[in-house]
Design a protein around this motif. Structure first.
Motif, PDB file in Angstrom:
ATOM      1  N   GLY A   8      -4.647  25.761 -20.651  1.00 26.18           N
ATOM      2  CA  GLY A   8      -4.068  25.909 -21.380  1.00 26.18           C
ATOM      3  C   GLY A   8      -2.147  25.904 -20.536  1.00 26.18           C
ATOM      4  N   LEU A   9      -2.134  26.456 -19.825  1.00 29.07           N
ATOM      5  CA  LEU A   9      -0.762  26.834 -19.339  1.00 29.07           C
ATOM      6  C   LEU A   9      -0.562  25.709 -18.693  1.00 29.07           C
ATOM      7  CD1 LEU A   9       1.391  28.680 -18.715  1.00 29.07           C
ATOM      8  CD2 LEU A   9       0.327  28.691 -16.169  1.00 29.07           C
ATOM      9  N   VAL A  11      -0.921  22.625 -20.092  1.00 32.89           N
ATOM     10  CA  VAL A  11      -0.449  21.717 -21.155  1.00 32.89           C
ATOM     11  C   VAL A  11       0.242  21.848 -21.709  1.00 32.89           C
ATOM     12  CG1 VAL A  11      -1.367  21.276 -23.675  1.00 32.89           C
ATOM     13  CG2 VAL A  11      -3.105  20.871 -21.738  1.00 32.89           C
ATOM     14  N   LYS A  12       0.977  23.870 -22.315  1.00 32.91           N
ATOM     15  CA  LYS A  12       1.892  23.501 -22.546  1.00 32.91           C
ATOM     16  C   LYS A  12       3.472  23.400 -21.563  1.00 32.91           C
ATOM     17  CE  LYS A  12      -0.128  28.391 -24.879  1.00 32.91           C
ATOM     18  NZ  LYS A  12      -0.210  29.811 -24.408  1.00 32.91           N
ATOM     19  N   ILE A  13       3.030  23.219 -20.729  1.00 33.15           N
ATOM     20  CA  ILE A  13       4.091  23.054 -19.553  1.00 33.15           C
ATOM     21  C   ILE A  13       4.229  21.807 -20.026  1.00 33.15           C
ATOM     22  CG2 ILE A  13       5.532  22.914 -17.407  1.00 33.15           C
ATOM     23  CD1 ILE A  13       3.525  25.325 -16.250  1.00 33.15           C
ATOM     24  N   LEU A  15       4.506  19.623 -22.648  1.00 30.97           N
ATOM     25  CA  LEU A  15       4.187  19.584 -23.873  1.00 30.97           C
ATOM     26  C   LEU A  15       6.202  19.957 -23.875  1.00 30.97           C
ATOM     27  CD1 LEU A  15       4.451  19.102 -26.862  1.00 30.97           C
ATOM     28  CD2 LEU A  15       4.012  21.564 -27.239  1.00 30.97           C
ATOM     29  N   ILE A  16       6.783  20.679 -23.298  1.00 26.50           N
ATOM     30  CA  ILE A  16       8.001  21.259 -23.235  1.00 26.50           C
ATOM     31  C   ILE A  16       8.226  20.073 -22.663  1.00 26.50           C
ATOM     32  CG2 ILE A  16       9.569  22.767 -21.956  1.00 26.50           C
ATOM     33  CD1 ILE A  16       7.512  25.358 -22.307  1.00 26.50           C
ATOM     34  N   ALA A  51       9.483  21.960 -29.237  1.00 27.06           N
ATOM     35  CA  ALA A  51       8.067  22.200 -28.549  1.00 27.06           C
ATOM     36  C   ALA A  51       8.012  23.390 -28.666  1.00 27.06           C
ATOM     37  CB  ALA A  51       8.603  22.345 -26.747  1.00 27.06           C
ATOM     38  N   LEU A  52       9.084  24.927 -28.695  1.00 27.42           N
ATOM     39  CA  LEU A  52       8.872  25.800 -28.726  1.00 27.42           C
ATOM     40  C   LEU A  52       8.407  26.764 -30.484  1.00 27.42           C
ATOM     41  CD1 LEU A  52      11.389  27.936 -27.262  1.00 27.42           C
ATOM     42  CD2 LEU A  52       9.669  27.265 -26.423  1.00 27.42           C
ATOM     43  N   LEU A  55       4.264  24.895 -30.127  1.00 27.12           N
ATOM     44  CA  LEU A  55       3.762  26.207 -29.900  1.00 27.12           C
ATOM     45  C   LEU A  55       3.895  27.537 -30.860  1.00 27.12           C
ATOM     46  CD1 LEU A  55       5.245  25.856 -26.326  1.00 27.12           C
ATOM     47  CD2 LEU A  55       2.977  25.396 -26.879  1.00 27.12           C
ATOM     48  N   LYS A  59      -0.051  28.689 -31.703  1.00 29.49           N
ATOM     49  CA  LYS A  59      -0.274  30.283 -32.615  1.00 29.49           C
ATOM     50  C   LYS A  59      -0.701  31.035 -33.588  1.00 29.49           C
ATOM     51  CE  LYS A  59       0.714  34.532 -30.124  1.00 29.49           C
ATOM     52  NZ  LYS A  59       2.133  35.379 -29.486  1.00 29.49           N
TER      53      LYS A  59
END
Length: 344
Positions: A8-9, A11-13, A15-16, A51-52, A55, A59
């Motif tokens: 998950g981490l 994928v988030k990176i 995306l950003i 991106a933020l 996210l 959430k």
């Protein structure tokens, strides 16, 4: 951090990074911004912000029940369709700005009204009578919130490993904080219990026994941890896993499904019927005169009449009655025959 959390981490990176790079390239290619040397870096900032926002929306949406999400989406689509139909009446207006502004305003009004009404009125459609939506609802409500008592107890890890508990295990941050306070306690017993609870969580994560999610949502208006757990379960449509009798009762009153580890342990104890013969060792004297105390393999206490003189001996006893209490089960027995008191 387990493998799912690492994935998950990553994928988030990604995306950003992709959004920021995309913002840079778009701003660099726009002719209107070509005169500004700082424009590409402004594009990076815009892409990073998008991106933020994405996210944050993910959430937020994860906390919304599938029923509300589905109804709101249908309502939004209906509202936007109505706005589109009404906007056709303004096609004769020559001023483009007025037409566009009118369409935007109508879309906002009808989209909002449709989304709100759809999320509320979906209940009247007989949810979850639609089978495929019922299956989706069951999957989304499979999260289990662990309270402090069940983490400290330790049996939760073995139950999960045996496959009797499925779904995501949710550990609220305020429960982690309570565990840390217990682990830092001046009392040696409480300190050991708190550290054992933290070790149990670490074992579940490291061995990948089940997905574990740390829920950082808090309720500032509530002071008691139990009240926060109930509020979180209602918001997430989740089950509560606990050993706390009072918490279980409060949650059940509010319609929350509760999984009590003590009840599970009682249900798995071997069935003993009146008249059955058991072979036990008398370990200590009972409260009443002449009584001896023995235990089954699962820890159930057995009271043996007239057996206090037989401490340390194995005897055969006959079950006379069984008493089930909130604290557990007690079995009352009598000595079987005169030869049962003989030393083996």
């Amino acid at each position: 951090m387990n493998r799912l959390a690492w994935a998950g981490l990553i994928v988030k990176i990604l995306l950003i990074v992709i959004c920021s790079l995309g913002g840079y390239l778009i701003a660099e290619q726009l002719e209107a911004l070509s005169f500004y040397p700082w424009a590409p870096w402004g594009g990076v900032l815009v892409g990073f912000s998008f991106a933020l926002v994405a996210l944050f929306l993910v959430k937020l949406i994860r906390r919304i029940h599938i029923k509300i999400l589905f109804g709101g989406t249908i309502g939004l689509l209906v509202g936007l369709s109505i706005a589109k139909l009404i906007s056709f009446g303004f096609t004769g207006v020559e001023n483009t700005t007025i037409r566009v502004a009118t369409y935007v305003v109508l879309s906002c009004i009808f989209g909002y009204v449709g989304m709100v009404l759809g999320s509320v009125k979906i209940e009247e459609l007989g949810w979850p009578s639609w089978p495929w939506l019922g299956r989706i609802s069951a999957r989304t409500s499979s999260a289990k919130i662990l309270d402090t008592s069940v983490i400290i107890d330790g049996r939760i890890a073995d139950i999960v490993e045996a496959g009797f508990l499925e779904g995501t295990l949710v550990v609220p941050e305020f429960v982690l904080q309570e565990l840390q306070r217990i682990a830092d306690s001046n009392d040696a017993t409480r300190r050991v219990r708190g550290r054992r609870g933290l070790d149990i969580l670490k074992r579940i994560q490291e061995e990948g026994l089940a997905p574990v999610r740390i829920e950082r949502q808090d309720f500032e208006n509530l002071s008691e941890v139990d009240a926060k757990i109930v509020a979180l379960a209602l918001r997430m449509n989740a089950h509560i896993v606990t050993n706390d009798f009072n918490l279980a009762k409060v949650a059940e009153v509010q319609g929350i499904r509760v999984l009590n580890i003590n009840q599970l342990a009682n249900a798995l104890r071997p069935v003993v019927l009146p008249g059955e013969v058991l072979r036990l060792q008398i370990l200590k004297e009972g409260k009443e005169q002449g009584q001896g105390i023995a235990y089954l393999e699962d820890g159930t206490m057995v009271v043996v009449e007239n057996a206090s003189r037989l401490l340390g001996q194995e005897v055969e006893v006959s079950v006379t009655s069984i008493l089930q209490t909130t604290a557990g089960r007690m079995i009352f027995t009598t000595l079987k025959g005169s030869e049962s008191g003989r030393r083996h």
